[in-house]
Design a protein around this motif. Structure first.
Motif, PDB file in Angstrom:
ATOM      1  N   ASN A 109      -0.289  47.356  38.123  1.00 49.83           N
ATOM      2  CA  ASN A 109       0.788  47.336  37.141  1.00 49.83           C
ATOM      3  C   ASN A 109       0.258  47.405  35.718  1.00 49.83           C
ATOM      4  O   ASN A 109      -0.883  47.022  35.441  1.00 49.83           O
ATOM      5  N   THR A 110       1.102  47.864  34.814  1.00 46.95           N
ATOM      6  CA  THR A 110       0.701  48.007  33.417  1.00 46.95           C
ATOM      7  C   THR A 110       0.682  46.648  32.738  1.00 46.95           C
ATOM      8  O   THR A 110       1.209  45.654  33.253  1.00 46.95           O
ATOM      9  N   SER A 111       0.097  46.609  31.534  1.00 48.01           N
ATOM     10  CA  SER A 111       0.045  45.360  30.772  1.00 48.01           C
ATOM     11  C   SER A 111       1.437  44.822  30.503  1.00 48.01           C
ATOM     12  O   SER A 111       1.683  43.616  30.595  1.00 48.01           O
ATOM     13  N   GLU A 112       2.378  45.706  30.181  1.00 46.87           N
ATOM     14  CA  GLU A 112       3.731  45.251  29.878  1.00 46.87           C
ATOM     15  C   GLU A 112       4.394  44.635  31.094  1.00 46.87           C
ATOM     16  O   GLU A 112       5.189  43.696  30.981  1.00 46.87           O
ATOM     17  N   GLU A 113       4.075  45.142  32.276  1.00 45.58           N
ATOM     18  CA  GLU A 113       4.649  44.587  33.505  1.00 45.58           C
ATOM     19  C   GLU A 113       4.027  43.246  33.887  1.00 45.58           C
ATOM     20  O   GLU A 113       4.540  42.550  34.759  1.00 45.58           O
ATOM     21  N   LYS A 114       2.930  42.882  33.213  1.00 48.85           N
ATOM     22  CA  LYS A 114       2.261  41.609  33.493  1.00 48.85           C
ATOM     23  C   LYS A 114       2.558  40.546  32.440  1.00 48.85           C
ATOM     24  O   LYS A 114       1.952  39.479  32.441  1.00 48.85           O
ATOM     25  N   LEU A 115       3.486  40.838  31.530  1.00 50.37           N
ATOM     26  CA  LEU A 115       3.779  39.890  30.465  1.00 50.37           C
ATOM     27  C   LEU A 115       4.356  38.590  31.018  1.00 50.37           C
ATOM     28  O   LEU A 115       4.977  38.573  32.084  1.00 50.37           O
ATOM     29  N   PRO A 116       4.168  37.488  30.299  1.00 52.84           N
ATOM     30  CA  PRO A 116       4.705  36.202  30.768  1.00 52.84           C
ATOM     31  C   PRO A 116       6.222  36.216  30.872  1.00 52.84           C
ATOM     32  O   PRO A 116       6.909  37.066  30.305  1.00 52.84           O
ATOM     33  N   PHE A 117       6.745  35.206  31.559  1.00 56.50           N
ATOM     34  CA  PHE A 117       8.189  35.035  31.693  1.00 56.50           C
ATOM     35  C   PHE A 117       8.724  34.260  30.477  1.00 56.50           C
ATOM     36  O   PHE A 117       9.255  33.145  30.611  1.00 56.50           O
ATOM     37  N   TRP A 118       8.602  34.867  29.308  1.00 54.89           N
ATOM     38  CA  TRP A 118       8.940  34.177  28.064  1.00 54.89           C
ATOM     39  C   TRP A 118      10.378  33.662  28.052  1.00 54.89           C
ATOM     40  O   TRP A 118      10.622  32.465  27.988  1.00 54.89           O
ATOM     41  N   ASP A 119      11.325  34.589  28.071  1.00 50.82           N
ATOM     42  CA  ASP A 119      12.731  34.210  27.959  1.00 50.82           C
ATOM     43  C   ASP A 119      13.192  33.417  29.168  1.00 50.82           C
ATOM     44  O   ASP A 119      14.009  32.494  29.045  1.00 50.82           O
ATOM     45  N   GLU A 120      12.679  33.783  30.325  1.00 49.18           N
ATOM     46  CA  GLU A 120      13.087  33.107  31.554  1.00 49.18           C
ATOM     47  C   GLU A 120      12.697  31.625  31.543  1.00 49.18           C
ATOM     48  O   GLU A 120      13.450  30.771  32.026  1.00 49.18           O
ATOM     49  N   VAL A 121      11.515  31.323  31.002  1.00 52.19           N
ATOM     50  CA  VAL A 121      11.048  29.934  30.966  1.00 52.19           C
ATOM     51  C   VAL A 121      11.952  29.082  30.086  1.00 52.19           C
ATOM     52  O   VAL A 121      12.387  27.983  30.468  1.00 52.19           O
ATOM     53  N   VAL A 122      12.269  29.585  28.881  1.00 50.38           N
ATOM     54  CA  VAL A 122      13.127  28.807  27.978  1.00 50.38           C
ATOM     55  C   VAL A 122      14.523  28.646  28.581  1.00 50.38           C
ATOM     56  O   VAL A 122      15.117  27.566  28.512  1.00 50.38           O
ATOM     57  N   THR A 123      15.032  29.713  29.183  1.00 47.86           N
ATOM     58  CA  THR A 123      16.341  29.615  29.829  1.00 47.86           C
ATOM     59  C   THR A 123      16.321  28.542  30.910  1.00 47.86           C
ATOM     60  O   THR A 123      17.265  27.751  31.026  1.00 47.86           O
ATOM     61  N   ALA A 124      15.253  28.509  31.691  1.00 44.67           N
ATOM     62  CA  ALA A 124      15.169  27.548  32.796  1.00 44.67           C
ATOM     63  C   ALA A 124      15.181  26.110  32.296  1.00 44.67           C
ATOM     64  O   ALA A 124      15.944  25.278  32.805  1.00 44.67           O
ATOM     65  N   PHE A 125      14.359  25.793  31.297  1.00 40.69           N
ATOM     66  CA  PHE A 125      14.354  24.379  30.889  1.00 40.69           C
ATOM     67  C   PHE A 125      15.549  24.035  30.005  1.00 40.69           C
ATOM     68  O   PHE A 125      15.856  22.856  29.807  1.00 40.69           O
ATOM     69  N   MET A 126      16.247  25.039  29.482  1.00 42.36           N
ATOM     70  CA  MET A 126      17.503  24.759  28.775  1.00 42.36           C
ATOM     71  C   MET A 126      18.562  24.275  29.752  1.00 42.36           C
ATOM     72  O   MET A 126      19.235  23.269  29.505  1.00 42.36           O
ATOM     73  N   VAL A 127      18.712  24.969  30.876  1.00 43.38           N
ATOM     74  CA  VAL A 127      19.786  24.620  31.816  1.00 43.38           C
ATOM     75  C   VAL A 127      19.353  23.582  32.840  1.00 43.38           C
ATOM     76  O   VAL A 127      20.206  22.926  33.452  1.00 43.38           O
ATOM     77  N   TRP A 128      18.056  23.438  33.054  1.00 40.97           N
ATOM     78  CA  TRP A 128      17.532  22.390  33.940  1.00 40.97           C
ATOM     79  C   TRP A 128      16.498  21.570  33.159  1.00 40.97           C
ATOM     80  O   TRP A 128      15.292  21.699  33.367  1.00 40.97           O
ATOM     81  N   PRO A 129      16.940  20.705  32.256  1.00 44.47           N
ATOM     82  CA  PRO A 129      15.994  19.961  31.426  1.00 44.47           C
ATOM     83  C   PRO A 129      15.044  19.058  32.208  1.00 44.47           C
ATOM     84  O   PRO A 129      13.999  18.656  31.676  1.00 44.47           O
ATOM     85  N   ASP A 130      15.384  18.753  33.467  1.00 44.86           N
ATOM     86  CA  ASP A 130      14.472  17.935  34.264  1.00 44.86           C
ATOM     87  C   ASP A 130      13.199  18.697  34.637  1.00 44.86           C
ATOM     88  O   ASP A 130      12.250  18.106  35.167  1.00 44.86           O
ATOM     89  N   LEU A 131      13.147  20.013  34.348  1.00 39.92           N
ATOM     90  CA  LEU A 131      11.901  20.772  34.517  1.00 39.92           C
ATOM     91  C   LEU A 131      10.838  20.340  33.522  1.00 39.92           C
ATOM     92  O   LEU A 131       9.643  20.521  33.756  1.00 39.92           O
ATOM     93  N   ILE A 132      11.255  19.797  32.389  1.00 41.38           N
ATOM     94  CA  ILE A 132      10.331  19.469  31.296  1.00 41.38           C
ATOM     95  C   ILE A 132       9.493  18.252  31.660  1.00 41.38           C
ATOM     96  O   ILE A 132      10.018  17.194  32.002  1.00 41.38           O
ATOM     97  N   GLU A 133       8.179  18.405  31.584  1.00 41.15           N
ATOM     98  CA  GLU A 133       7.263  17.304  31.875  1.00 41.15           C
ATOM     99  C   GLU A 133       6.670  16.701  30.609  1.00 41.15           C
ATOM    100  O   GLU A 133       6.273  15.532  30.606  1.00 41.15           O
ATOM    101  N   ASP A 134       6.597  17.489  29.540  1.00 38.60           N
ATOM    102  CA  ASP A 134       6.003  16.951  28.310  1.00 38.60           C
ATOM    103  C   ASP A 134       6.542  17.728  27.117  1.00 38.60           C
ATOM    104  O   ASP A 134       6.684  18.964  27.169  1.00 38.60           O
ATOM    105  N   SER A 135       6.849  17.015  26.036  1.00 38.97           N
ATOM    106  CA  SER A 135       7.332  17.648  24.817  1.00 38.97           C
ATOM    107  C   SER A 135       6.869  16.843  23.615  1.00 38.97           C
ATOM    108  O   SER A 135       6.427  15.698  23.743  1.00 38.97           O
TER     109      SER A 135
END
Length: 368
Positions: free
Chosen positions: A269-295
């Motif tokens: 896969n190309t570099s762009e296809e290997k990019l991190p799950f940027w938006d997905e990660v923030v969306t996940a801990f926004m709607v499931w705050p119990d995902l957060i282990e440290d802040s």
């Protein structure tokens, strides 16, 4: 009172609402909130990593794939930064170094979509739609704002309606990297890209306006979003769950998942296809705050000095040491989430059928 009605009221009161602005919507940025029982009151597509037309086209494709166009309104957000333009973007790079990823400012950028490829709600601009959504729900179920690209649309909304800040539930943003200078300077092009905060750099003035406003809650994804990435192990999980790669390739419903997997071979896969799950990660801990282990809580500001190599970069301080001569905001920066659960949610969400959501308000079992 009817017990079913009581359960309905409890469900309604506990629901959350969100308005999403992005420069290239991803499927999970929509599906994660729906899976968590949230309501998406609007989506706007803005200039940034993509041109405005491509941002809108990507958003439309997600909504159409999952048959969500009838219950999630789609608006056009900011089509340019507040101050930055192509000329000043180029001039700053001449002084302080060229960015690997330039998004819509890249001279080689070519639009993928045209405006006649899709439809959207053109009755009002995205900033006004955001304001109206916040005003309509401020007394019953305040709306969260989720800005995953430039902060320009949110800055426009604040300028038009300053009460947006205290009448909304809060703001979540993608961006705000810090302590990444060494990685950006010494790494490969993709490492440089991953550690460059393009969402803030493309419109520093808007970012400063937004991040120093007096939000009820301001949460920044920052560095944690760089750590959750695709892998062959994840590809294999997804392919196994589909009972084969051809299932994903042949079914249009899996179009967004197919784009994630590309060839299905991580090394190809190309570099762009290997990019991190940027938006997905923030969306996940926004709607499931119990995902957060440290802040951590910090005072924050964005460097808006044009003649600075850190123009558009987030600066952070302990509250007791924040500068007095610069306006700062109070932010929670997420340091760690439960990685394994994030990946579990990702896999499960892709294999639910969302095409009936607008009528049944939830996923149904996917037949594949």
């Amino acid at each position: 009172m009817n017990i079913l009605y009581i359960l309905f009221l409890v469900s309604f009161v506990s629901s959350k609402k969100v308005f999403i602005d992005n420069d290239g919507l991803s499927a999970l940025q929509v599906l994660f909130p729906l899976k968590a029982g949230w309501e998406i009151v609007g989506i706007s597509g803005s200039f940034g990593s993509s041109s405005a037309v491509d941002s809108m086209g990507a958003g439309y494709d997600v909504l159409k794939t999952y048959n969500l166009t009838s219950c999630i309104p789609h608006y056009l957000g900011a089509q340019q930064p507040l101050l930055r333009n192509q000329q000043t973007f180029d001039y700053w790079q001449d002084m302080f170094g060229e960015l690997i990823w330039q998004g819509g400012f890249s001279h080689s950028y070519q639009d993928t979509y045209s405006w006649d490829n899709f439809t959207y709600n053109d009755s009002i601009p995205g900033a006004l739609a955001m304001i109206e959504a916040v005003k309509a729900n401020k007394d019953t179920d305040p709306v969260y704002i989720w800005a995953a690209g430039m902060m320009t649309t949110v800055a426009q909304a604040i300028s038009l309606y300053p009460n947006l800040v205290n009448e909304s539930a809060g703001l979540y943003i993608m961006g705000g990297y810090f302590d990444t200078q060494y990685a950006a300077a010494s790494g490969t092009p993709i490492v440089n890209d991953i550690n460059t905060d393009i969402n803030l750099i493309q419109d520093p003035e808007a970012a400063q306006i937004v991040l120093t406003a007096d939000w009820n809650e301001l949460v920044i994804g920052a560095n944690v979003t760089n750590y959750l990435v695709p892998s062959q192990e994840l590809y294999d999980r997804l392919i196994d769950k589909a009972h084969g790669f051809t299932t994903i390739e042949d079914d249009p419903y899996f179009g967004e998942l197919s784009a994630l997997l590309a060839t299905g071979n991580y090394t190809e896969n190309t570099s762009e296809e290997k990019l991190p799950f940027w938006d997905e990660v923030v969306t996940a801990f926004m709607v499931w705050p119990d995902l957060i282990e440290d802040s951590s809580d910090f005072s924050v500001a964005v460097d808006t000095s044009f003649y600075s190599p850190f123009y558009g970069n987030l600066r952070i301080w302990g509250h007791d040491y924040a500068p007095k001569g610069v306006k700062t905001g109070n932010a929670t920066i997420i340091n760690k989430i439960t990685d394994s659960r994030f990946y579990d949610l990702l896999v499960d969400t892709y294999f639910e059928d969302w095409r009936q959501y607008c009528s049944v308000k939830g996923p149904v079992e996917l037949d594949y």
